[in-house]
Write a protein that holds these residues in place. Structure first.
Motif, short mmCIF file in Angstrom:
data_model
loop_
_atom_site.label_atom_id
_atom_site.label_comp_id
_atom_site.label_asym_id
_atom_site.label_seq_id
_atom_site.Cartn_x
_atom_site.Cartn_y
_atom_site.Cartn_z
N ARG A 296 0.83 -1.22 0.00
CA ARG A 296 0.00 0.00 0.00
C ARG A 296 0.86 1.26 0.00
O ARG A 296 0.42 2.33 -0.41
N ARG A 297 2.10 1.12 0.47
CA ARG A 297 3.01 2.26 0.46
C ARG A 297 3.80 2.27 -0.84
O ARG A 297 4.18 1.23 -1.36
N ASP A 298 4.11 3.46 -1.33
CA ASP A 298 4.89 3.56 -2.56
C ASP A 298 6.32 4.02 -2.29
O ASP A 298 7.05 4.39 -3.20
N ASP A 299 6.72 4.02 -1.03
CA ASP A 299 8.09 4.41 -0.69
C ASP A 299 8.56 3.60 0.51
O ASP A 299 7.89 2.67 0.95
N GLU A 300 9.74 3.93 1.01
CA GLU A 300 10.29 3.20 2.15
C GLU A 300 9.47 3.50 3.41
O GLU A 300 8.81 4.53 3.51
N LEU A 301 9.57 2.61 4.36
CA LEU A 301 8.86 2.80 5.62
C LEU A 301 9.34 4.08 6.31
O LEU A 301 10.53 4.36 6.36
N ASP A 302 8.39 4.82 6.82
CA ASP A 302 8.69 6.05 7.54
C ASP A 302 8.24 5.88 8.99
O ASP A 302 7.06 5.62 9.24
N PRO A 303 9.15 5.99 9.95
CA PRO A 303 8.75 5.83 11.36
C PRO A 303 7.62 6.77 11.76
O PRO A 303 6.81 6.44 12.62
N ARG A 304 7.53 7.94 11.11
CA ARG A 304 6.52 8.94 11.50
C ARG A 304 5.12 8.57 11.01
O ARG A 304 4.14 9.12 11.52
N THR A 305 5.03 7.66 10.04
CA THR A 305 3.71 7.32 9.50
C THR A 305 3.31 5.87 9.75
O THR A 305 2.15 5.51 9.56
N LEU A 306 4.26 5.03 10.18
CA LEU A 306 3.94 3.62 10.43
C LEU A 306 2.89 3.51 11.54
O LEU A 306 3.03 4.10 12.60
N SER A 307 1.84 2.77 11.26
CA SER A 307 0.75 2.60 12.23
C SER A 307 0.66 1.13 12.65
O SER A 307 0.39 0.27 11.83
N ARG A 308 0.89 0.86 13.93
CA ARG A 308 0.83 -0.50 14.47
C ARG A 308 0.38 -0.44 15.93
O ARG A 308 0.57 0.56 16.62
N THR A 309 -0.17 -1.55 16.41
CA THR A 309 -0.36 -1.76 17.84
C THR A 309 0.58 -2.89 18.24
O THR A 309 0.52 -3.99 17.68
N VAL A 310 1.46 -2.61 19.18
CA VAL A 310 2.48 -3.57 19.61
C VAL A 310 2.12 -4.09 21.00
O VAL A 310 2.05 -3.32 21.96
N ARG A 311 1.90 -5.39 21.10
CA ARG A 311 1.55 -6.03 22.38
C ARG A 311 2.82 -6.59 23.00
O ARG A 311 3.53 -7.38 22.38
N THR A 312 3.09 -6.17 24.23
CA THR A 312 4.32 -6.59 24.87
C THR A 312 4.07 -6.99 26.32
O THR A 312 3.05 -6.65 26.89
N ALA A 313 5.01 -7.74 26.88
CA ALA A 313 4.93 -8.15 28.29
C ALA A 313 6.30 -7.98 28.93
O ALA A 313 7.33 -8.20 28.29
N CYS A 314 6.30 -7.57 30.20
CA CYS A 314 7.56 -7.36 30.91
C CYS A 314 7.29 -7.27 32.41
O CYS A 314 6.14 -7.19 32.84
N TYR A 315 8.35 -7.30 33.20
CA TYR A 315 8.25 -7.04 34.63
C TYR A 315 8.36 -5.54 34.87
O TYR A 315 8.76 -4.78 33.97
N ASP A 316 8.03 -5.10 36.07
CA ASP A 316 7.94 -3.66 36.29
C ASP A 316 9.29 -2.95 36.11
O ASP A 316 9.35 -1.82 35.66
N ASN A 317 10.40 -3.63 36.44
CA ASN A 317 11.69 -2.97 36.26
C ASN A 317 12.03 -2.82 34.78
O ASN A 317 12.56 -1.79 34.35
N ALA A 318 11.71 -3.84 33.96
CA ALA A 318 11.94 -3.74 32.52
C ALA A 318 11.03 -2.69 31.91
O ALA A 318 11.42 -1.98 30.96
N PHE A 319 9.82 -2.57 32.44
CA PHE A 319 8.91 -1.52 31.95
C PHE A 319 9.52 -0.14 32.21
O PHE A 319 9.51 0.74 31.34
N ALA A 320 10.04 0.05 33.43
CA ALA A 320 10.65 1.34 33.77
C ALA A 320 11.85 1.64 32.89
O ALA A 320 12.01 2.76 32.38
N LEU A 321 12.71 0.63 32.69
CA LEU A 321 13.96 0.84 31.96
C LEU A 321 13.74 0.94 30.45
O LEU A 321 14.32 1.82 29.79
N CYS A 322 12.93 0.03 29.89
CA CYS A 322 12.88 -0.15 28.45
C CYS A 322 11.67 0.47 27.76
O CYS A 322 11.63 0.52 26.53
#
Length: 349
Positions: A119-145
């Motif tokens: 659907r895109r006619d050019d390279e991926l642009d971080p400013r326009t990429l639309s995604r939902t990213v599901r992640t899991a971590c412990y509270d310290n990794a959440f704070a750090l990363c």
């Protein structure tokens, strides 16, 4: 006849041949009709297949896609006809995928990523990429990363939405079942279909209340040895994700006291553990980067441990199904760059 004129005539003759070949090709295409693999299915139905696979119920899949229940039933019927398989069979309140559906899931997901790229006619642009990213971590990794780089990440990728959940013993199962996209973790020995990269390395430190006897010991003799901790009760932060196994301190149990009776409290929370130290002689072991980032030095003393103590390396993991996806690669690259800009490169990488 001049050479330019001859050249133009030759080119004209070749164009005529190319046109005739193209016309004959379209005639043949029209004569035989569409290939069987593109008849009776469309991108919307395939996307619905992913939603039903993930949610396990027709109503939830329909709600997620914003379609009516009757439309969801029509899409399921279309997919069953296309693949000549039930795909999902009712088991209690859920629609369980058949073997055929499980076999096709990763391929359909990859196809959706390809369509997104087309659907895109050019390279991926971080400013326009639309995604939902599901992640899991412990509270310290959440704070750090996540928390520590969240402002910069959203500035770079404003249309990427993060959904974080508490990590548990099913962390990698959820990753393989496509219930998660990314996981933050510390242990090794991964399944071969899971990729990972080291994000940061930090030593552990000993936290105590202000005025604790261990503070005087550290000020006089330097970094603490494990034996120095044995005389005091521990608030043990359980780094063991499996709730059915014995509690395990950070460092794969390296900081567990020799006498289990010295464990005053077991908790999975790194960030709140320091609150339990006030007005007690307890201590807790936490990553130094976490302590520096999130804890109040006016209330808690941070004591250095000897070089014999292990260090923590936080890793980012993802499944093989998203390994080559350009959008997923871009998100991982942005996270890695921001985390290492803040904390430096991990040890040994």
């Amino acid at each position: 006849m001049s050479e330019p004129v001859l050249s133009r005539k030759r080119q004209g003759a070749q164009d005529a041949v190319d046109t005739l070949e193209t016309f004959e090709a379209f005639e043949a295409f029209d004569k035989h009709g569409l290939p069987a693999f593109v008849r009776g299915v469309d991108a919307e139905a395939l996307y619905f297949f992913l939603a039903l696979f993930r949610t396990g119920t027709l109503p939830r899949a329909a709600e997620q896609l914003g379609i009516s229940l009757s439309s969801a039933n029509r899409m399921l019927a279309k997919l069953r006809t296309y693949w000549d398989d039930p795909l999902f069979v009712r088991s209690g309140f859920l629609m369980q995928p058949t073997t055929a559906a499980k076999r096709r899931y990763d391929k359909v997901l990859s196809l959706m990523h390809v369509l997104e790229d087309l659907r895109r006619d050019d390279e991926l642009d971080p400013r326009t990429l639309s995604r939902t990213v599901r992640t899991a971590c412990y509270d310290n990794a959440f704070a750090l990363c996540i928390a520590s780089i969240f402002a910069d990440f959203t500035a770079r990728m404003p249309h990427v939405r993060l959904r974080a959940m508490q990590a548990d013993e099913h962390l990698f199962d959820y990753l393989r079942e496509d219930l998660l996209d990314l996981v933050f973790f510390a242990r090794q020995g991964l399944h071969p279909d899971v990729h990972s990269v080291a994000l940061l390395t930090t030593p552990y430190v000993c936290l105590v209340r202000r005025g604790h006897p261990l503070s005087e010991r550290a000020a006089t003799l330097g970094p603490l040895e494990r034996e120095d901790l044995e005389a005091f009760p521990q608030v043990l932060i359980n780094a063991q994700p499996d709730r059915y196994r014995a509690p395990n301190s950070p460092g794969n149990g390296w900081f567990n006291p020799k006498n289990p009776d010295r464990i005053a409290l077991v908790t999975p929370f790194f960030l709140a553990a320091s609150l339990c130290l006030e007005e007690t002689d307890c201590y807790a072991i936490v990553p130094k980067a976490t302590a520096e980032l999130a804890l109040d030095p006016r209330r808690t003393a941070m004591l250095q441990l000897s070089d014999a103590a292990p260090k923590l390396t936080v890793r980012l993991g993802w499944h093989e199904r998203t390994h080559a996806d350009p959008g997923s690669q871009l998100i991982r690259a942005q996270l890695l760059a921001l985390i290492q800009k803040r904390f430096g490169r991990p040890v040994g990488e």
